[in-house]
Design an enzyme around this catalytic site. Structure first.
Site, mmCIF file in Angstrom:
data_model
loop_
_atom_site.group_PDB
_atom_site.id
_atom_site.type_symbol
_atom_site.label_atom_id
_atom_site.label_comp_id
_atom_site.label_asym_id
_atom_site.label_seq_id
_atom_site.Cartn_x
_atom_site.Cartn_y
_atom_site.Cartn_z
ATOM 1 N N LYS A 22 0.832 -1.208 0.000
ATOM 2 C CA LYS A 22 0.000 0.000 0.000
ATOM 3 C C LYS A 22 0.859 1.248 0.000
ATOM 4 O O LYS A 22 0.579 2.215 -0.726
ATOM 5 C CB LYS A 22 -0.904 0.004 1.229
ATOM 6 C CG LYS A 22 -1.818 1.235 1.319
ATOM 7 C CD LYS A 22 -2.377 1.452 2.699
ATOM 8 C CE LYS A 22 -1.346 2.071 3.622
ATOM 9 N NZ LYS A 22 -1.923 2.542 4.907
ATOM 10 N N ASN A 23 1.921 1.254 0.815
ATOM 11 C CA ASN A 23 2.764 2.444 0.920
ATOM 12 C C ASN A 23 3.465 2.778 -0.384
ATOM 13 O O ASN A 23 3.813 3.936 -0.636
ATOM 14 C CB ASN A 23 3.791 2.263 2.034
ATOM 15 C CG ASN A 23 3.165 2.326 3.410
ATOM 16 O OD1 ASN A 23 2.033 2.772 3.570
ATOM 17 N ND2 ASN A 23 3.891 1.857 4.408
ATOM 18 N N ARG A 92 -4.312 10.598 5.365
ATOM 19 C CA ARG A 92 -3.256 11.581 5.543
ATOM 20 C C ARG A 92 -2.417 11.751 4.284
ATOM 21 O O ARG A 92 -1.936 12.839 3.979
ATOM 22 C CB ARG A 92 -2.373 11.151 6.709
ATOM 23 C CG ARG A 92 -1.234 12.089 7.000
ATOM 24 C CD ARG A 92 -0.461 11.616 8.209
ATOM 25 N NE ARG A 92 0.619 12.525 8.532
ATOM 26 C CZ ARG A 92 1.393 12.383 9.601
ATOM 27 N NH1 ARG A 92 1.192 11.388 10.427
ATOM 28 N NH2 ARG A 92 2.348 13.253 9.838
ATOM 29 N N CYS A 116 -6.365 23.945 10.708
ATOM 30 C CA CYS A 116 -5.128 24.724 10.734
ATOM 31 C C CYS A 116 -4.114 24.209 11.762
ATOM 32 O O CYS A 116 -3.047 24.784 11.912
ATOM 33 C CB CYS A 116 -5.440 26.194 11.038
ATOM 34 S SG CYS A 116 -6.266 27.042 9.681
#
Length: 221
Positions: A22-23, A92, A116
Site C-alpha cells: 500500500k505504501n 493523511r 489549521c
C-alpha cells in the site's frame, strides 16, 4: 487484541501470494497526475486507503479502472487543483497531490485533516521543500494553498527524513526541467518504487535508498 501467540515446531508447506505494498501504491497512483497518458499499475492491493486514492484522483480529473489487481489510470477531462476536505480527512497521504499539481499547474489547494492545527500533522516539511523551489504557501479556511510562477530545481535539505515530503518533492521535481537533489531523503522501499515509476515516466531518478536522491526532471512525462 493485546498479543499474538505463535506455537512453532510444525513444518510449513504451501504457497502464499504476497500482496502489493500500500505504501508504494499510494504515491505511484498519485504520480499519475503528472501526465495525461494512460498508466497501468500491477499488483495494487485492495484496501480502504487505495479506494480513497482512487476517489481522490478521480475528483482531480482522472478515470480509474481496476481489474484483478491491475489498475489503469487515464485522463477523463480537465484537471482540478483542489483536494477537498471530504476526501482528505479520510487519508493523511492525500497531501501528496500537492507536488504533482503544483509542478504541473503552478497552484494547488489541499485541505488539512486537522484544519489549521498543522502541528499534529507536520506538513511544514513539505511546505518548506516547495518554498525552497520557489513556491509561496498560505492558509485559507483550513486549507493549505501553494502557488508558484515557475519552480526552479535546486538542492533541498529536509530537516527530517520524511517519507511523505521526500515523495512529494520527488514528484514535483520530476516535472521540472533540470536537476533537483534531495538531501536527508527518506530511504524506505516505497521511495525506490516511486523513483522507478517516475523514471519509467520519463524523468531520471537516482540515489533512492540512500540519503541523497537526485531527480533530473522533464516537462513532458
Amino acid at each position: 487484541m493485546d498479543h499474538f501467540v505463535v506455537t512453532g515446531g510444525r513444518p510449513l508447506r504451501g504457497e502464499v501470494r504476497v500482496s502489493g505494498s500500500k505504501n508504494a501504491a499510494l504515491p505511484i497512483l498519485i504520480s499519475t497526475l503528472l501526465t495525461d497518458d494512460p498508466c497501468i499499475i500491477q499488483n495494487v492491493p485492495d484496501l480502504r486507503d487505495i479506494r480513497t486514492t482512487f476517489a481522490l484522483i478521480e475528483r482531480l480529473g482522472k478515470k480509474v479502472a481496476r481489474s484483478e489487481g491491475s489498475v489503469r489510470v487515464e485522463s477523463r477531462g480537465p484537471h482540478r487543483t483542489w483536494a477537498p476536505y471530504d476526501l482528505v480527512k479520510q487519508m493523511r497521504a492525500s497531501v501528496l497531490v500537492a507536488g504533482p499539481l503544483l509542478a504541473r499547474f503552478g497552484h494547488v489547494r489541499v485541505a488539512l485533516p486537522g484544519g489549521c492545527a498543522i502541528g499534529l500533522r507536520p506538513v511544514d516539511i513539505h511546505l518548506k521543500a516547495f518554498e525552497a523551489l520557489g513556491a509561496r504557501s498560505s492558509f485559507s479556511r483550513g486549507d493549505v494553498v501553494l502557488k508558484a510562477g515557475t519552480l526552479k530545481p535546486k538542492a533541498v535539505r529536509l530537516r527530517f527524513a520524511s517519507v511523505g515530503a521526500t515523495e512529494n518533492l520527488m514528484m514535483a521535481a520530476a516535472a521540472l526541467p533540470g536537476r533537483t537533489r534531495i538531501v536527508n531523503a527518506a530511504r524506505e522501499p516505497e521511495i525506490e518504487d516511486l523513483g522507478d515509476f517516475l523514471t519509467r515516466m520519463g524523468a531520471r531518478v537516482t540515489g533512492t535508498g540512500t540519503p541523497t536522491v537526485t531527480i533530473d526532471g522533464t516537462r513532458a512525462l
